[in-house]
Design a protein around this motif. Structure first.
Motif, short mmCIF file in Angstrom:
data_model
loop_
_atom_site.label_atom_id
_atom_site.label_comp_id
_atom_site.label_asym_id
_atom_site.label_seq_id
_atom_site.Cartn_x
_atom_site.Cartn_y
_atom_site.Cartn_z
N GLN A 213 15.90 -8.86 -3.11
CA GLN A 213 15.44 -7.81 -2.17
C GLN A 213 15.13 -6.52 -2.93
N LEU A 214 15.99 -6.16 -3.89
CA LEU A 214 15.78 -4.91 -4.64
C LEU A 214 14.57 -5.02 -5.57
N ARG A 215 14.42 -6.18 -6.21
CA ARG A 215 13.27 -6.37 -7.12
C ARG A 215 11.95 -6.36 -6.37
N ASN A 216 11.98 -6.78 -5.11
CA ASN A 216 10.74 -6.91 -4.35
C ASN A 216 10.50 -5.78 -3.35
N ARG A 217 11.10 -4.62 -3.62
CA ARG A 217 10.88 -3.48 -2.73
C ARG A 217 9.42 -3.06 -2.74
N VAL A 218 8.95 -2.59 -1.60
CA VAL A 218 7.59 -2.08 -1.49
C VAL A 218 7.63 -0.64 -2.00
N ASP A 219 7.00 -0.42 -3.18
CA ASP A 219 7.11 0.91 -3.77
C ASP A 219 5.80 1.43 -4.35
N SER A 220 4.68 0.77 -4.02
CA SER A 220 3.40 1.30 -4.50
C SER A 220 2.37 1.25 -3.37
N LEU A 221 1.35 2.07 -3.53
CA LEU A 221 0.30 2.12 -2.51
C LEU A 221 -0.39 0.75 -2.38
N THR A 222 -0.66 0.10 -3.50
CA THR A 222 -1.33 -1.21 -3.46
C THR A 222 -0.48 -2.21 -2.69
N ASP A 223 0.79 -2.24 -3.03
CA ASP A 223 1.70 -3.18 -2.38
C ASP A 223 1.73 -2.93 -0.87
N LEU A 224 1.79 -1.66 -0.51
CA LEU A 224 1.85 -1.29 0.90
C LEU A 224 0.55 -1.67 1.62
N GLU A 225 -0.59 -1.37 0.98
CA GLU A 225 -1.89 -1.66 1.61
C GLU A 225 -2.15 -3.15 1.74
N ASN A 226 -1.55 -3.93 0.85
CA ASN A 226 -1.68 -5.39 0.96
C ASN A 226 -0.92 -5.93 2.16
N ARG A 227 0.02 -5.15 2.65
CA ARG A 227 0.89 -5.67 3.69
C ARG A 227 0.65 -5.08 5.07
N LEU A 228 0.05 -3.88 5.13
CA LEU A 228 -0.28 -3.35 6.45
C LEU A 228 -1.42 -2.35 6.37
N ASN A 229 -2.03 -2.07 7.52
CA ASN A 229 -3.14 -1.13 7.56
C ASN A 229 -2.61 0.28 7.64
N LEU A 230 -2.84 1.03 6.56
CA LEU A 230 -2.36 2.41 6.53
C LEU A 230 -3.36 3.33 7.21
N THR A 231 -2.85 4.41 7.77
CA THR A 231 -3.75 5.47 8.26
C THR A 231 -4.02 6.41 7.07
N ASP A 232 -5.04 7.25 7.19
CA ASP A 232 -5.33 8.21 6.11
C ASP A 232 -4.18 9.17 5.89
#
Ligand SMILES: *Cc1c(COP(=O)(O)O)cnc(C)c1O
Length: 398
Positions: A32-51
Protein backbone atom coordinates in the motif's frame (compact mmCIF):
# COMPACT_ATOMS: atom_id res chain seq x y z
CA UNK A 1 -25.62 16.55 2.09
CA UNK A 2 -27.36 13.44 3.33
CA UNK A 3 -25.45 10.24 3.95
CA UNK A 4 -26.19 7.47 1.46
CA UNK A 5 -26.39 3.74 2.30
CA UNK A 6 -22.77 3.57 1.23
CA UNK A 7 -21.97 5.90 4.09
CA UNK A 8 -24.13 4.42 6.82
CA UNK A 9 -23.03 0.79 6.38
CA UNK A 10 -19.58 -0.81 6.52
CA UNK A 11 -18.58 -1.68 2.97
CA UNK A 12 -15.38 -3.36 1.87
CA UNK A 13 -13.08 -1.51 -0.50
CA UNK A 14 -11.34 -4.34 -2.21
CA UNK A 15 -9.21 -3.47 -5.27
CA UNK A 16 -11.03 -1.11 -7.57
CA UNK A 17 -8.47 1.00 -9.41
CA UNK A 18 -5.75 -1.62 -9.06
CA UNK A 19 -7.57 -4.53 -10.72
CA UNK A 20 -4.38 -6.36 -11.70
CA UNK A 21 -3.18 -6.73 -8.13
CA UNK A 22 -3.46 -10.02 -6.30
CA UNK A 23 -5.63 -9.74 -3.16
CA UNK A 24 -2.69 -10.53 -0.86
CA UNK A 25 -0.85 -7.46 -2.17
CA UNK A 26 -3.82 -5.29 -1.27
CA UNK A 27 -3.66 -6.54 2.34
CA UNK A 28 0.08 -5.85 2.63
CA UNK A 29 0.71 -2.43 4.19
CA UNK A 30 4.14 -2.20 2.55
CA UNK A 31 2.54 -2.70 -0.87
CA UNK A 32 0.00 0.00 0.00
CA UNK A 33 2.81 2.44 0.89
CA UNK A 34 4.87 1.63 -2.22
CA UNK A 35 1.83 2.14 -4.44
CA UNK A 36 0.65 5.47 -3.09
CA UNK A 37 -0.70 7.93 -5.63
CA UNK A 38 1.85 10.72 -5.46
CA UNK A 39 2.29 12.18 -8.95
CA UNK A 40 0.15 14.08 -11.39
CA UNK A 41 0.55 11.36 -14.04
CA UNK A 42 -0.47 8.64 -11.64
CA UNK A 43 -3.49 10.66 -10.53
CA UNK A 44 -4.57 11.53 -14.09
CA UNK A 45 -4.35 7.88 -15.10
CA UNK A 46 -6.84 7.05 -12.42
CA UNK A 47 -9.41 9.84 -12.50
CA UNK A 48 -10.50 12.93 -14.41
CA UNK A 49 -9.00 15.94 -12.73
CA UNK A 50 -10.48 19.42 -12.92
CA UNK A 51 -8.16 22.32 -13.86
CA UNK A 52 -8.49 23.56 -10.27
CA UNK A 53 -7.06 20.28 -9.02
CA UNK A 54 -4.39 19.94 -11.72
CA UNK A 55 -2.94 23.35 -10.79
CA UNK A 56 -3.20 22.39 -7.11
CA UNK A 57 -1.18 19.20 -7.63
CA UNK A 58 1.58 21.12 -9.42
CA UNK A 59 1.80 23.71 -6.62
CA UNK A 60 1.69 21.09 -3.85
CA UNK A 61 5.12 19.74 -4.81
CA UNK A 62 6.73 22.72 -3.09
CA UNK A 63 4.47 22.97 -0.02
CA UNK A 64 2.84 19.78 1.21
CA UNK A 65 3.32 16.67 -0.90
CA UNK A 66 0.39 14.74 -2.32
CA UNK A 67 0.33 11.09 -1.36
CA UNK A 68 -2.72 8.82 -1.16
CA UNK A 69 -2.75 5.14 -0.20
CA UNK A 70 -4.62 2.86 -2.67
CA UNK A 71 -6.97 1.94 0.19
CA UNK A 72 -8.01 5.56 0.77
CA UNK A 73 -7.92 6.42 -2.94
CA UNK A 74 -10.52 3.74 -3.51
CA UNK A 75 -13.04 5.70 -1.45
CA UNK A 76 -12.98 8.58 -3.93
CA UNK A 77 -15.98 8.96 -6.18
CA UNK A 78 -14.31 9.24 -9.59
CA UNK A 79 -17.12 11.19 -11.17
CA UNK A 80 -17.76 13.69 -8.41
CA UNK A 81 -15.35 16.63 -8.19
CA UNK A 82 -17.02 17.58 -4.89
CA UNK A 83 -16.43 14.15 -3.33
CA UNK A 84 -15.72 14.63 0.40
CA UNK A 85 -12.84 12.15 0.32
CA UNK A 86 -11.28 13.84 -2.69
CA UNK A 87 -11.32 17.28 -1.04
CA UNK A 88 -9.31 15.94 1.91
CA UNK A 89 -6.36 14.56 -0.07
CA UNK A 90 -6.27 15.99 -3.61
CA UNK A 91 -4.72 19.47 -3.71
CA UNK A 92 -6.65 22.38 -5.20
CA UNK A 93 -5.44 25.73 -6.55
CA UNK A 94 -6.91 27.56 -3.52
CA UNK A 95 -4.08 26.10 -1.41
CA UNK A 96 -1.73 28.51 -3.16
CA UNK A 97 -3.47 31.60 -1.73
CA UNK A 98 -2.93 32.65 1.88
CA UNK A 99 -5.85 34.57 3.40
CA UNK A 100 -4.81 37.50 5.64
CA UNK A 101 -5.78 35.62 8.83
CA UNK A 102 -3.70 32.54 7.93
CA UNK A 103 -0.34 31.47 9.35
CA UNK A 104 2.37 28.84 8.76
CA UNK A 105 2.29 27.78 12.44
CA UNK A 106 -1.27 28.64 13.54
CA UNK A 107 -1.03 27.05 16.99
CA UNK A 108 2.31 28.67 17.85
CA UNK A 109 4.00 25.30 18.37
CA UNK A 110 7.49 26.37 17.30
CA UNK A 111 7.64 28.91 20.13
CA UNK A 112 6.60 26.33 22.76
CA UNK A 113 9.36 23.77 22.13
CA UNK A 114 11.84 23.40 25.00
CA UNK A 115 13.61 20.82 22.77
CA UNK A 116 13.11 20.55 18.99
CA UNK A 117 10.23 18.15 18.40
CA UNK A 118 8.73 18.44 21.90
CA UNK A 119 5.84 20.90 22.39
CA UNK A 120 5.22 21.70 26.07
CA UNK A 121 2.18 23.97 26.12
CA UNK A 122 0.08 22.64 29.01
CA UNK A 123 1.24 22.11 32.60
CA UNK A 124 1.12 18.30 32.77
CA UNK A 125 1.39 17.01 29.21
CA UNK A 126 3.53 17.24 26.10
CA UNK A 127 3.14 16.72 22.39
CA UNK A 128 6.07 14.69 21.05
CA UNK A 129 6.53 15.05 17.28
CA UNK A 130 8.32 11.85 16.36
CA UNK A 131 8.22 11.92 12.54
CA UNK A 132 7.34 14.26 9.69
CA UNK A 133 5.85 11.53 7.48
CA UNK A 134 2.29 10.20 7.13
CA UNK A 135 0.70 7.44 5.07
CA UNK A 136 -1.26 10.11 3.15
CA UNK A 137 -1.34 13.90 3.49
CA UNK A 138 -4.41 15.86 4.58
CA UNK A 139 -4.61 19.11 2.63
CA UNK A 140 -5.57 21.09 5.76
CA UNK A 141 -2.73 19.69 7.90
CA UNK A 142 -2.07 21.89 10.93
CA UNK A 143 1.62 21.00 10.67
CA UNK A 144 2.00 21.37 6.90
CA UNK A 145 4.97 23.69 7.55
CA UNK A 146 7.09 20.66 8.52
CA UNK A 147 5.19 17.58 7.33
CA UNK A 148 5.93 15.55 4.15
CA UNK A 149 9.51 16.79 3.62
CA UNK A 150 8.97 19.11 0.62
CA UNK A 151 8.46 22.48 2.36
CA UNK A 152 11.11 24.96 3.51
CA UNK A 153 10.98 24.03 7.20
CA UNK A 154 11.99 20.63 8.54
CA UNK A 155 11.19 18.74 11.71
CA UNK A 156 14.36 17.83 13.57
CA UNK A 157 13.36 15.78 16.58
CA UNK A 158 16.23 15.62 19.08
CA UNK A 159 15.60 12.25 20.61
CA UNK A 160 18.13 12.17 23.43
CA UNK A 161 17.46 15.78 24.47
CA UNK A 162 13.69 15.11 24.40
CA UNK A 163 13.98 12.00 26.62
CA UNK A 164 16.28 13.86 29.01
CA UNK A 165 13.83 16.78 29.21
CA UNK A 166 11.02 14.36 30.04
CA UNK A 167 13.16 12.61 32.66
CA UNK A 168 13.91 15.85 34.49
CA UNK A 169 10.38 17.33 34.21
CA UNK A 170 8.24 15.48 36.75
CA UNK A 171 5.13 17.54 36.10
CA UNK A 172 4.78 15.77 32.73
CA UNK A 173 2.45 12.82 33.35
CA UNK A 174 0.99 12.50 29.83
CA UNK A 175 2.90 12.14 26.56
CA UNK A 176 1.13 12.40 23.22
CA UNK A 177 3.09 10.93 20.30
CA UNK A 178 2.24 12.56 17.03
CA UNK A 179 3.96 14.00 13.99
CA UNK A 180 3.51 13.00 11.19
CA UNK A 181 2.16 9.58 12.00
CA UNK A 182 3.96 7.50 14.66
CA UNK A 183 2.37 4.25 13.43
CA UNK A 184 4.48 4.50 10.25
CA UNK A 185 7.44 3.35 12.39
CA UNK A 186 8.24 -0.35 12.50
CA UNK A 187 6.93 -2.31 15.50
CA UNK A 188 10.51 -2.53 16.76
CA UNK A 189 11.21 1.17 16.58
CA UNK A 190 7.90 2.08 18.27
CA UNK A 191 8.48 -0.55 20.94
CA UNK A 192 11.87 1.03 21.76
CA UNK A 193 10.33 4.53 22.05
CA UNK A 194 7.46 3.33 24.24
CA UNK A 195 9.82 1.23 26.39
CA UNK A 196 12.07 4.25 26.95
CA UNK A 197 9.05 6.40 27.94
CA UNK A 198 7.89 3.66 30.31
CA UNK A 199 11.21 3.80 32.19
CA UNK A 200 10.23 7.33 33.32
CA UNK A 201 8.20 6.81 36.51
CA UNK A 202 6.18 10.05 36.41
CA UNK A 203 4.83 9.34 32.90
CA UNK A 204 1.49 7.77 33.71
CA UNK A 205 -0.33 8.02 30.44
CA UNK A 206 0.74 7.64 26.80
CA UNK A 207 -1.28 8.50 23.72
CA UNK A 208 -0.64 8.09 20.01
CA UNK A 209 -2.34 10.33 17.46
CA UNK A 210 -2.64 8.47 14.15
CA UNK A 211 -4.64 8.41 10.95
CA UNK A 212 -3.07 5.07 9.94
CA UNK A 213 -6.14 3.02 11.00
CA UNK A 214 -8.05 5.04 8.36
CA UNK A 215 -5.42 5.56 5.63
CA UNK A 216 -3.74 2.19 6.01
CA UNK A 217 -5.79 -0.26 8.11
CA UNK A 218 -3.52 -3.09 6.88
CA UNK A 219 -0.78 -1.70 9.17
CA UNK A 220 -2.82 -2.58 12.28
CA UNK A 221 -1.46 -6.12 12.44
CA UNK A 222 -1.92 -8.57 15.34
CA UNK A 223 1.86 -8.16 16.01
CA UNK A 224 1.52 -4.38 16.33
CA UNK A 225 -1.44 -4.79 18.70
CA UNK A 226 0.45 -7.31 20.84
CA UNK A 227 3.37 -4.87 21.13
CA UNK A 228 1.15 -1.87 22.03
CA UNK A 229 -0.56 -3.94 24.71
CA UNK A 230 2.68 -4.14 26.70
CA UNK A 231 2.67 -0.37 27.27
CA UNK A 232 -0.72 0.27 28.88
CA UNK A 233 -2.33 2.60 29.79
CA UNK A 234 -2.02 3.57 26.12
CA UNK A 235 -4.79 5.35 24.23
CA UNK A 236 -4.99 6.03 20.49
CA UNK A 237 -6.70 9.03 18.92
CA UNK A 238 -7.65 8.36 15.33
CA UNK A 239 -8.68 10.97 12.76
CA UNK A 240 -11.78 10.44 10.61
CA UNK A 241 -13.91 13.14 9.05
CA UNK A 242 -16.53 11.41 6.97
CA UNK A 243 -18.59 8.24 7.48
CA UNK A 244 -17.41 6.78 4.16
CA UNK A 245 -13.92 6.41 5.69
CA UNK A 246 -15.23 3.74 8.08
CA UNK A 247 -15.04 0.73 5.77
CA UNK A 248 -15.20 -2.90 6.86
CA UNK A 249 -11.36 -3.04 6.76
CA UNK A 250 -11.12 0.01 9.02
CA UNK A 251 -13.69 -1.43 11.40
CA UNK A 252 -11.69 -4.67 11.64
CA UNK A 253 -8.45 -2.74 12.32
CA UNK A 254 -10.14 -0.69 15.06
CA UNK A 255 -11.58 -3.89 16.51
CA UNK A 256 -8.06 -5.37 16.78
CA UNK A 257 -6.88 -2.28 18.69
CA UNK A 258 -9.93 -2.28 20.96
CA UNK A 259 -9.45 -6.01 21.64
CA UNK A 260 -5.86 -5.21 22.67
CA UNK A 261 -7.38 -2.97 25.35
CA UNK A 262 -6.48 0.30 23.62
CA UNK A 263 -9.19 2.90 24.33
CA UNK A 264 -9.95 4.71 21.08
CA UNK A 265 -11.00 8.31 20.51
CA UNK A 266 -11.62 10.20 17.29
CA UNK A 267 -10.58 13.70 16.33
CA UNK A 268 -12.39 15.25 13.37
CA UNK A 269 -11.73 18.53 11.65
CA UNK A 270 -14.81 20.42 10.55
CA UNK A 271 -14.32 20.99 6.81
CA UNK A 272 -16.39 22.84 4.23
CA UNK A 273 -17.86 20.46 1.69
CA UNK A 274 -16.63 17.41 3.60
CA UNK A 275 -18.52 17.11 6.87
CA UNK A 276 -20.20 20.48 7.51
CA UNK A 277 -23.72 19.18 8.16
CA UNK A 278 -25.54 17.59 11.07
CA UNK A 279 -26.56 14.59 8.89
CA UNK A 280 -22.97 13.73 7.96
CA UNK A 281 -21.66 14.28 11.48
CA UNK A 282 -24.41 12.13 12.94
CA UNK A 283 -23.72 9.29 10.49
CA UNK A 284 -20.00 9.57 11.34
CA UNK A 285 -20.38 9.49 15.13
CA UNK A 286 -22.86 6.61 15.00
CA UNK A 287 -20.46 4.55 12.90
CA UNK A 288 -17.60 5.45 15.26
CA UNK A 289 -19.54 4.07 18.24
CA UNK A 290 -20.16 0.86 16.26
CA UNK A 291 -16.35 0.64 15.91
CA UNK A 292 -15.88 1.19 19.68
CA UNK A 293 -14.40 4.65 19.07
CA UNK A 294 -15.52 7.53 21.28
CA UNK A 295 -15.79 10.85 19.40
CA UNK A 296 -13.33 13.10 21.30
CA UNK A 297 -12.79 16.46 19.59
CA UNK A 298 -14.37 18.23 16.63
CA UNK A 299 -11.79 20.86 15.64
CA UNK A 300 -12.44 24.15 14.01
CA UNK A 301 -10.02 23.95 11.05
CA UNK A 302 -6.83 25.78 12.06
CA UNK A 303 -5.89 29.06 10.35
CA UNK A 304 -3.31 27.24 8.26
CA UNK A 305 -1.97 28.84 5.07
CA UNK A 306 -4.13 28.05 2.04
CA UNK A 307 -7.09 26.61 3.95
CA UNK A 308 -9.87 29.20 3.51
CA UNK A 309 -11.73 27.01 0.96
CA UNK A 310 -11.97 24.26 3.58
CA UNK A 311 -12.78 26.35 6.64
CA UNK A 312 -16.25 27.04 8.06
CA UNK A 313 -17.51 29.79 10.37
CA UNK A 314 -17.43 29.16 14.11
CA UNK A 315 -21.24 29.50 14.19
CA UNK A 316 -21.58 26.51 11.83
CA UNK A 317 -19.64 24.33 14.28
CA UNK A 318 -21.81 25.44 17.18
CA UNK A 319 -24.99 24.66 15.26
CA UNK A 320 -23.70 21.16 14.39
CA UNK A 321 -23.12 20.42 18.08
CA UNK A 322 -26.58 21.82 18.83
CA UNK A 323 -27.99 19.43 16.23
CA UNK A 324 -26.37 16.46 17.99
CA UNK A 325 -26.82 17.21 21.72
CA UNK A 326 -30.04 15.66 22.96
CA UNK A 327 -30.78 14.19 19.55
CA UNK A 328 -28.35 11.29 19.89
CA UNK A 329 -26.28 9.26 22.39
CA UNK A 330 -24.25 11.45 24.70
CA UNK A 331 -21.16 9.27 24.11
CA UNK A 332 -21.41 10.11 20.40
CA UNK A 333 -20.97 13.85 20.86
CA UNK A 334 -17.47 15.30 20.48
CA UNK A 335 -16.31 18.50 22.16
CA UNK A 336 -16.07 21.29 19.60
CA UNK A 337 -12.75 23.14 20.11
CA UNK A 338 -10.74 25.96 18.61
CA UNK A 339 -6.98 25.75 19.00
CA UNK A 340 -6.19 29.33 20.05
CA UNK A 341 -3.87 31.10 17.57
CA UNK A 342 -0.31 31.59 18.77
CA UNK A 343 -0.45 28.83 21.40
CA UNK A 344 -3.69 29.53 23.26
CA UNK A 345 -4.39 25.82 23.56
CA UNK A 346 -7.70 24.10 22.88
CA UNK A 347 -10.66 26.27 23.79
CA UNK A 348 -14.03 24.48 24.16
CA UNK A 349 -16.92 26.10 22.31
CA UNK A 350 -20.46 25.11 23.25
CA UNK A 351 -23.98 26.12 22.32
CA UNK A 352 -25.40 28.31 25.05
CA UNK A 353 -27.86 26.41 27.25
CA UNK A 354 -27.51 28.85 30.16
CA UNK A 355 -29.65 31.75 28.99
CA UNK A 356 -29.75 33.90 32.14
CA UNK A 357 -28.31 34.02 35.65
CA UNK A 358 -29.67 35.98 38.60
CA UNK A 359 -28.94 35.73 42.35
CA UNK A 360 -30.06 32.30 43.51
CA UNK A 361 -31.30 31.03 40.12
CA UNK A 362 -30.49 30.40 36.51
CA UNK A 363 -32.57 30.13 33.36
CA UNK A 364 -31.79 27.16 31.13
CA UNK A 365 -33.04 25.83 27.84
CA UNK A 366 -33.01 22.23 26.69
CA UNK A 367 -32.29 20.72 23.24
CA UNK A 368 -35.95 21.26 22.23
CA UNK A 369 -35.85 24.94 23.18
CA UNK A 370 -38.00 24.51 26.32
CA UNK A 371 -37.07 26.98 29.04
CA UNK A 372 -36.47 25.98 32.68
CA UNK A 373 -35.98 28.06 35.78
CA UNK A 374 -33.47 26.27 38.02
CA UNK A 375 -32.70 27.23 41.64
CA UNK A 376 -29.37 27.21 43.50
CA UNK A 377 -29.43 25.40 46.89
CA UNK A 378 -31.37 27.20 49.70
CA UNK A 379 -29.60 27.68 53.04
CA UNK A 380 -31.26 25.76 55.90
CA UNK A 381 -33.19 28.28 58.11
CA UNK A 382 -32.12 28.55 61.75
CA UNK A 383 -35.72 27.74 62.92
CA UNK A 384 -35.74 24.45 60.99
CA UNK A 385 -32.36 23.56 62.52
CA UNK A 386 -33.57 24.33 66.04
CA UNK A 387 -36.85 22.45 65.62
CA UNK A 388 -35.06 19.32 64.38
CA UNK A 389 -32.46 19.51 67.17
CA UNK A 390 -35.23 19.75 69.69
CA UNK A 391 -37.01 16.73 68.19
CA UNK A 392 -33.85 14.64 68.02
CA UNK A 393 -32.81 15.31 71.64
CA UNK A 394 -36.30 14.77 73.02
CA UNK A 395 -36.30 11.26 71.45
CA UNK A 396 -32.87 10.59 72.97
CA UNK A 397 -34.38 11.16 76.44
CA UNK A 398 -36.97 8.37 75.89
C1 LIG B 1 -3.80 18.88 21.78
C2 LIG B 1 -2.57 19.04 22.53
C3 LIG B 1 -2.33 18.30 23.69
C4 LIG B 1 -3.36 17.32 24.25
O1 LIG B 1 -4.52 17.99 24.65
P1 LIG B 1 -5.75 17.21 25.32
O2 LIG B 1 -6.82 18.25 25.48
O3 LIG B 1 -5.26 16.65 26.61
O4 LIG B 1 -6.15 16.13 24.36
C5 LIG B 1 -1.15 18.49 24.37
N1 LIG B 1 -0.23 19.38 23.93
C6 LIG B 1 -0.43 20.12 22.82
C7 LIG B 1 0.61 21.10 22.41
C8 LIG B 1 -1.60 19.96 22.09
O5 LIG B 1 -1.79 20.70 20.97
Amino acid sequence: MRPSDFETSFISHAPGYWPAEAPHHWCDHKWQLRNRVDSLTDLENRLNLTDIERAGVLLAGHKLAMSITPHFFNLIDRDDPDCPIRRQVIPRIEEGWNAPEELADPCGEDSHMPVPGLVHRYPDRVLFLVTDRCASYCRYCTRSRVVSGVGEQHLETQWEAAFRYLEKTPQVRDVLLSGGDPLLFSDDRLDKILTRLRTIPHIEFIRIGSRIPVFLPQRITPELCAMLKKHHPLFISIHTNHPRELTSEVRAALGRLADAGVPLGNQSVLLRGVNDSVEIQQALVHKLLMCRVRPYYLYQCDLINGSSHLRTSVAEGVSIIEGLRGHTTGYAIPQFVIDGPGGGGKIPINPNYLIDTSPGRVTLRNFEGKVFDYPDPSPMPREAMEKLQHQAFSHADD
